[in-house]
Each structure stands twice: as C-alpha cells, then as structure tokens.
Motif scaffolding. Structure first.
Motif, PDB file in Angstrom:
ATOM      1  N   ASP A   1      31.264  23.649 103.203  1.00 28.84           N
ATOM      2  CA  ASP A   1      31.419  23.000 101.892  1.00 28.84           C
ATOM      3  C   ASP A   1      31.524  24.022 100.763  1.00 28.84           C
ATOM      4  OD1 ASP A   1      31.465  20.476 102.890  1.00 28.84           O
ATOM      5  OD2 ASP A   1      29.316  20.097 102.625  1.00 28.84           O
ATOM      6  N   ASP A   2      30.687  25.077 100.840  1.00 27.37           N
ATOM      7  CA  ASP A   2      30.743  26.078  99.767  1.00 27.37           C
ATOM      8  C   ASP A   2      32.031  26.901  99.819  1.00 27.37           C
ATOM      9  OD1 ASP A   2      30.065  27.406 102.069  1.00 27.37           O
ATOM     10  OD2 ASP A   2      28.357  28.521 101.216  1.00 27.37           O
ATOM     11  N   ALA A   3      32.685  26.941 101.006  1.00 29.66           N
ATOM     12  CA  ALA A   3      33.977  27.651 101.120  1.00 29.66           C
ATOM     13  C   ALA A   3      35.053  26.891 100.348  1.00 29.66           C
ATOM     14  CB  ALA A   3      34.379  27.788 102.586  1.00 29.66           C
TER      15      ALA A   3
ATOM     16  N   LEU B   1      49.305  13.218  81.062  1.00 29.83           N
ATOM     17  CA  LEU B   1      48.528  13.572  82.264  1.00 29.83           C
ATOM     18  C   LEU B   1      47.640  14.773  81.961  1.00 29.83           C
ATOM     19  CD1 LEU B   1      51.314  12.176  83.391  1.00 29.83           C
ATOM     20  CD2 LEU B   1      50.369  12.896  85.574  1.00 29.83           C
ATOM     21  N   ASN B   2      46.417  14.722  82.473  1.00 28.65           N
ATOM     22  CA  ASN B   2      45.448  15.781  82.185  1.00 28.65           C
ATOM     23  C   ASN B   2      45.693  17.003  83.061  1.00 28.65           C
ATOM     24  OD1 ASN B   2      44.110  13.810  80.595  1.00 28.65           O
ATOM     25  ND2 ASN B   2      43.109  13.028  82.430  1.00 28.65           N
ATOM     26  N   SER B   3      45.373  18.169  82.506  1.00 25.46           N
ATOM     27  CA  SER B   3      45.397  19.385  83.323  1.00 25.46           C
ATOM     28  C   SER B   3      44.260  19.301  84.339  1.00 25.46           C
ATOM     29  CB  SER B   3      45.205  20.620  82.443  1.00 25.46           C
ATOM     30  OG  SER B   3      46.340  20.787  81.630  1.00 25.46           O
ATOM     31  N   LEU B   4      44.468  19.913  85.504  1.00 26.19           N
ATOM     32  CA  LEU B   4      43.488  19.797  86.588  1.00 26.19           C
ATOM     33  C   LEU B   4      42.301  20.736  86.357  1.00 26.19           C
ATOM     34  CD1 LEU B   4      46.033  19.674  89.546  1.00 26.19           C
ATOM     35  CD2 LEU B   4      44.779  17.754  88.591  1.00 26.19           C
ATOM     36  N   THR B   5      41.108  20.219  86.580  1.00 24.62           N
ATOM     37  CA  THR B   5      39.886  21.014  86.440  1.00 24.62           C
ATOM     38  C   THR B   5      39.479  21.583  87.801  1.00 24.62           C
ATOM     39  OG1 THR B   5      38.468  19.120  86.920  1.00 24.62           O
ATOM     40  CG2 THR B   5      39.088  19.464  84.611  1.00 24.62           C
ATOM     41  N   GLN B   6      38.468  22.412  87.802  1.00 25.46           N
ATOM     42  CA  GLN B   6      37.947  22.976  89.059  1.00 25.46           C
ATOM     43  C   GLN B   6      37.436  21.854  89.976  1.00 25.46           C
ATOM     44  OE1 GLN B   6      35.469  26.500  88.608  1.00 25.46           O
ATOM     45  NE2 GLN B   6      34.290  25.954  90.420  1.00 25.46           N
TER      46      GLN B   6
ATOM     47  N   ILE C   1      37.260  28.186  97.170  1.00 31.30           N
ATOM     48  CA  ILE C   1      38.737  28.147  97.126  1.00 31.30           C
ATOM     49  C   ILE C   1      39.175  27.487  95.816  1.00 31.30           C
ATOM     50  CG2 ILE C   1      40.825  27.148  98.173  1.00 31.30           C
ATOM     51  CD1 ILE C   1      39.291  27.277 100.910  1.00 31.30           C
ATOM     52  N   ALA C   2      38.525  26.360  95.476  1.00 30.49           N
ATOM     53  CA  ALA C   2      38.859  25.631  94.242  1.00 30.49           C
ATOM     54  C   ALA C   2      38.590  26.498  93.013  1.00 30.49           C
ATOM     55  CB  ALA C   2      38.055  24.337  94.177  1.00 30.49           C
ATOM     56  N   ARG C   3      37.462  27.209  93.017  1.00 32.49           N
ATOM     57  CA  ARG C   3      37.090  28.049  91.875  1.00 32.49           C
ATOM     58  C   ARG C   3      38.110  29.162  91.659  1.00 32.49           C
ATOM     59  NH1 ARG C   3      34.744  32.647  90.362  1.00 32.49           N
ATOM     60  NH2 ARG C   3      34.591  33.474  92.489  1.00 32.49           N
ATOM     61  N   LEU C   4      38.495  29.832  92.770  1.00 35.90           N
ATOM     62  CA  LEU C   4      39.441  30.955  92.660  1.00 35.90           C
ATOM     63  C   LEU C   4      40.825  30.467  92.244  1.00 35.90           C
ATOM     64  CD1 LEU C   4      38.359  33.027  95.803  1.00 35.90           C
ATOM     65  CD2 LEU C   4      37.972  33.631  93.422  1.00 35.90           C
ATOM     66  N   ALA C   5      41.270  29.322  92.803  1.00 40.79           N
ATOM     67  CA  ALA C   5      42.589  28.780  92.437  1.00 40.79           C
ATOM     68  C   ALA C   5      42.616  28.422  90.954  1.00 40.79           C
ATOM     69  CB  ALA C   5      42.898  27.546  93.283  1.00 40.79           C
ATOM     70  N   PHE C   6      41.527  27.826  90.472  1.00 45.53           N
ATOM     71  CA  PHE C   6      41.435  27.451  89.063  1.00 45.53           C
ATOM     72  C   PHE C   6      41.440  28.700  88.170  1.00 45.53           C
ATOM     73  CE2 PHE C   6      38.845  26.383  85.279  1.00 45.53           C
ATOM     74  CZ  PHE C   6      39.633  25.369  84.773  1.00 45.53           C
ATOM     75  N   LYS C   7      40.730  29.744  88.610  1.00 42.54           N
ATOM     76  CA  LYS C   7      40.642  30.991  87.832  1.00 42.54           C
ATOM     77  C   LYS C   7      42.007  31.677  87.741  1.00 42.54           C
ATOM     78  CE  LYS C   7      37.902  35.227  87.462  1.00 42.54           C
ATOM     79  NZ  LYS C   7      36.972  36.140  88.149  1.00 42.54           N
TER      80      LYS C   7
ATOM     81  N   GLN D   1      38.555  20.711  93.875  1.00 48.38           N
ATOM     82  CA  GLN D   1      37.636  20.456  95.001  1.00 48.38           C
ATOM     83  C   GLN D   1      37.966  19.117  95.653  1.00 48.38           C
ATOM     84  OE1 GLN D   1      33.692  20.698  93.342  1.00 48.38           O
ATOM     85  NE2 GLN D   1      33.850  22.876  92.889  1.00 48.38           N
ATOM     86  N   MET D   2      38.206  18.098  94.836  1.00 50.48           N
ATOM     87  CA  MET D   2      38.521  16.773  95.374  1.00 50.48           C
ATOM     88  C   MET D   2      39.879  16.754  96.055  1.00 50.48           C
ATOM     89  SD  MET D   2      37.055  14.535  92.195  1.00 50.48           S
ATOM     90  CE  MET D   2      37.459  12.904  92.796  1.00 50.48           C
ATOM     91  N   ILE D   3      40.852  17.495  95.488  1.00 51.50           N
ATOM     92  CA  ILE D   3      42.192  17.562  96.090  1.00 51.50           C
ATOM     93  C   ILE D   3      42.111  18.179  97.491  1.00 51.50           C
ATOM     94  CG2 ILE D   3      44.441  18.758  95.917  1.00 51.50           C
ATOM     95  CD1 ILE D   3      44.175  18.321  92.824  1.00 51.50           C
ATOM     96  N   LEU D   4      41.210  19.132  97.666  1.00 53.55           N
ATOM     97  CA  LEU D   4      41.058  19.776  98.981  1.00 53.55           C
ATOM     98  C   LEU D   4      40.310  18.900  99.990  1.00 53.55           C
ATOM     99  CD1 LEU D   4      40.197  23.403  97.810  1.00 53.55           C
ATOM    100  CD2 LEU D   4      42.221  22.750  99.106  1.00 53.55           C
ATOM    101  N   LYS D   5      39.540  17.940  99.489  1.00 55.73           N
ATOM    102  CA  LYS D   5      38.693  17.154 100.398  1.00 55.73           C
ATOM    103  C   LYS D   5      39.189  15.726 100.649  1.00 55.73           C
ATOM    104  CE  LYS D   5      34.308  19.402  99.047  1.00 55.73           C
ATOM    105  NZ  LYS D   5      33.066  19.198  98.289  1.00 55.73           N
ATOM    106  N   GLU D   6      39.599  15.030  99.576  1.00 53.75           N
ATOM    107  CA  GLU D   6      39.702  13.573  99.654  1.00 53.75           C
ATOM    108  C   GLU D   6      41.036  12.979 100.093  1.00 53.75           C
ATOM    109  OE1 GLU D   6      38.110  11.585  96.276  1.00 53.75           O
ATOM    110  OE2 GLU D   6      36.211  12.692  96.346  1.00 53.75           O
ATOM    111  N   PRO D   7      42.200  13.430  99.577  1.00 55.09           N
ATOM    112  CA  PRO D   7      43.447  12.724  99.928  1.00 55.09           C
ATOM    113  C   PRO D   7      43.709  12.675 101.439  1.00 55.09           C
ATOM    114  CG  PRO D   7      43.823  14.267  98.134  1.00 55.09           C
ATOM    115  CD  PRO D   7      42.452  14.543  98.655  1.00 55.09           C
TER     116      PRO D   7
END
Length: 465
Positions: A390-392, A352-357, A396-402, A361-367
């Motif tokens: 949308d930019d919020a 399984l791949n590590s999650l990218t930024q 969130i995704a960028r900071l969580a990934f960082k 973003q998709m995890i926060l929007k799509e499921p």
C-alpha cells in the motif's frame, strides 16, 4: 436505445465511476445529457423534433479525463462515437475543407454497430449453412434424384446392403458430430474466398470531389466489376470464420442496415471535438495570419453543430440531435474568445479539476482498468505474480504528482511513464531470469530507489518523462 432506456442519471454516473476518478460535475452533466436523449424520444407531441441536446464544453488541462468521460459515455449508451482534433482543420492546405468528415465518421461507426448487432441475430442460421458447406468439402454428397433420407434408426442400418447414398449420409452424420465436438478444427480444407476488387479512382475529379462522392463512385464501380474468387487452403477453424462472414452478409439486408445506422447516428451519435481552444483567436482579436484561419474553422464547424444535412455514402444525415462535446485546456485563450455563435451552441460549460496526489492514489487502486491491474495481468500472462504494498502505491502517486508540478502537468498520463520506468527491468527479465511461478513484491523502498533520481534530476526527467 432500448439498452439504456432504464439507465437513470445516477446509474450513468455510477458506471462512469468504475473507470474515472473524481470530476463529479462533468459526470453529472454528461449523465443528464444522455438521459435527456431518452426523455426526448419518450415525448409524444410535436415538440420532440424541437428538443435539441445541450452540447457541453469541457475546460481542463491535459490528462484529467475529458476524452475518457466522453468515450466511456458512448460505451455505456452503445452509441456511435468519434473523436476529432479541431486543430487539424487549421493545418496548411486543409483550412475550411471537409469539416463534415467527422459526421461521416459517426455514420461509419453506426453502420459498424448495426452490422455487429445484425450478425449476432443471424449467427445461428449462418452457422448451420457454414457447417453444410464444410461438410460438402469434406464429404461431397452423392447426387441422386431417387434418394430420400432414411428415417430408420442406427439399429436397422446394414452397411453391406445399404446404398451409396445411405452410406454417404451416414458418413456425413459422423463428420457432423466430429465438427460439433471440435475434433476436426486443425484439419486443412480448400475453400473459395471472394476477392475485393480494388478500384483506383483516386485521381478522378482532380481533387475536386468530396469524400462522400468519391466513396459512392468507388462503391458503384466495385458493384459493376465481376466478383473474383480465389482458392485458399485453411484450417477448418479459420475457414469457419471466413465463411461465417460471407454467409452472414448474405443473410443481412444492407438497405435495412443503412436506414438503422442513419437513425442511430442521428438520435444517439456523439462527436467529441478536442483541442477546441486551439481554434480560438487569442483574446478575441483577429490579428491576421493564423487567427483568420482559426475563425474560418469555427465558422465551418458552426452549421454542423447548429444542425445541418450532411451527405454520406449511406444517405443524408441530419445533425440536429447529435450530441457534441468539445474540450480544451484554454491555457492561452478563453472560451469567450470563440465566436459568439459557436459559444451559444455549447451552453453547458464544465470545468474539470486538476488531479491531486489523492486522486493519483485512487486512480492506481480503484478503476476496473487501473494501471496496477493492467501490469498484474501482463505478468500473470507469463505466470509471474506481481503485487504492490500500500505504501508503494502511495509513493508512486506522490512522485508522479511531484514530477507533474516540477516539469509539466500532463495529468494521469504521468502515471504511465512512472509505472513503465518502475517495472521495465522486471518486464525485460521475464521469462529469461524471472521464471514462471515467481512472485514480485513492489515495496516503497524499491519505488524510491528506482524513481527518486528522476525527480532530483529535473533536466533528465524532462527528456525521459
């Protein structure tokens, strides 16, 4: 199995896509494994018994969706599912003991699924019986051998000339209508409830009895004990639930439930063994000490995964056709560090791949159960309306990934802590400061303001996140 007979591998993957982002390779493999079960049952020749499932080994760091894929697969298939941590079998005083408990857990799940299905089947019949019991409590019937229920219409009924039996029946009919219309739900009645006789046999056998024997002994002694009843005063709504359970269980043949449950567990059961890398001897060298116990646990798991008969309190279950999905991060050890016999029982290996930024973003929007949607629902419960720019969400995704990159990579679980830190102040202020019908808009500036300090102060973020 009837429910999933028409599900193709593509449809299974589409169902998994509703809840899990990415990991297409893992989804394809579990979809094929599930479809192969249906195909095996469609085989008419003697080969059906010899076709065994291809067990799957998932390799990937924490929080990338290993457990969620297995759990969602079980829900799609309506299959008995249990998750067990392999590392628990290496604990002090536990080594080599009761590894079979995972199979018993699957059977318990199967019994629960079959009972739920049977309860639905007898629901209407039980509801009629329960209605009569409640009516007997509200308006006790007049016992008279000579009375036969009047077939004449309401127009012919005369209260002055009617007998006591006829008056009683008319009153019961009126109350029956009120019960059906839900007019008496809050009225309190007194009912007799069966008490479960608790049997203390924990000390029998001085710890030498296994769980199945202990459970069987408890059931036997409980069956011999006289059933006690206790009077309880409940509202009609509560009493109906209690009585429905009692009456439904009387209408169900429990021997039939046990047979169906064993069959369901054998043909459709899924066992998810997590943290299997923790029982792998590092670099394949048995260096004594803890490694010996690790290898011992692997050898205890082997017969169950290979296929063996396990005794449960509902009967003997064969594990030949149970699907085993094992998972581990394998940071320190490698899959090849497992004993060769166990490796051979997990022929399908999926990385399984590590999650990218972008994944975040998709995890926060799509499921369907996205975290953003969950928080919206929590606020809407108090009539406060939450929305995100949308930019919020991107921020969130960028900071969580960082934070995952700089502190420790815990995958999608990082989003839970980030979202919680972002929204906790609002959750605290509702409904005292933020009143009903208010609207909250989460902007990029708000996200940066509330979360940037955590990213900058790495020592602090290690403790908070």
């Amino acid at each position: 199995m009837d429910k999933i007979k028409d599900l193709t591998p593509k449809q299974i993957v589409a169902e998994l896509d509703k809840y899990i982002i990415g990991q297409q390779n893992a989804k394809r493999n579990v979809a094929i494994a599930l479809r192969n079960r249906i195909r095996r049952l469609m085989v008419k020749s003697d080969l059906q018994k010899d076709i065994v499932p291809n067990n799957i080994l998932m390799i990937g760091s924490t929080g990338v969706g290993k457990t969620e894929i297995a759990r969602r697969l079980a829900k799609i298939a309506n299959a008995p599912f249990t998750k067990v941590e392999a590392s628990k079998f290496t604990e002090v005083g536990y080594v080599g003991r009761d590894v079979e408990s995972m199979v018993r857990d699957v059977v318990e799940q199967a019994v629960h699924l079959v009972k739920t299905k049977k309860n639905e089947e007898v629901k209407e019949k039980a509801a009629v019986i329960v209605e009569e019991i409640i009516l007997d409590i509200l308006i006790p019937p007049v016992k008279s051998p000579s009375f036969s229920k009047s077939t004449s219409g309401d127009n012919d009924f005369n209260p002055e000339t009617a007998s006591e039996n006829e008056l009683n029946e008319k009153t019961r009919d009126r109350f029956r209508e009120k019960l059906k219309n839900g007019e008496l739900e809050e009225r309190k009645i007194e009912i007799n409830v069966k008490q479960s006789s608790s049997v203390g046999v924990g000390m029998i056998g001085n710890g030498m009895m296994d769980d199945a024997s202990m459970a069987g002994l408890q059931d036997m002694i409980s069956g011999m004990m006289p059933k006690k009843t206790k009077k309880r005063k409940l509202t009609i709504a509560e009493a109906r639930k209690v009585l429905m359970e009692e009456e439904a269980s009387k209408l169900i043949d429990f021997d039939e439930v046990k047979e169906e449950a064993i069959q369901l567990a054998e043909n459709n059961g899924i066992i998810f063994i997590d943290e299997i890398d923790k029982i792998a001897s590092k670099s394949g060298k048995g260096s004594g000490g803890p490694d010996v116990s690790r290898e011992g646990v692997q050898r205890d798991l082997l017969p169950i995964v290979e296929g063996s008969a396990v005794t449960t309190k509902y009967g003997v279950i064969n594990t030949d056709h149970i699907l085993f999905i094992a998972a581990g991060a394998f940071h320190v050890s490698k899959p090849s560090d497992l004993i060769p016999e166990l490796q051979g029982r997990f022929p399908i290996r999926v990385e399984l791949n590590s999650l990218t930024q972008e994944d975040f973003q998709m995890i926060l929007k799509e499921p369907k159960n996205a975290l953003t949607k969950q928080y919206k629902a929590l606020f809407e419960a108090e009539e406060v309306y939450l929305d995100y720019a949308d930019d919020a969400i991107d921020e969130i995704a960028r900071l969580a990934f960082k934070i995952n990159e700089e502190v420790e990579n815990i995958g999608a679980r990082r989003l839970h802590t980030v979202m919680s830190h972002l929204l906790n102040d609002f959750l605290f202020d509702v409904p005292d400061t933020i009143e009903a019908n208010s609207k909250i808009m989460i902007t990029k500036d708000m996200v940066t303001d509330r979360l940037s300090q955590l990213v900058q102060n790495r020592d602090l973020s290690q403790y908070i996140l």
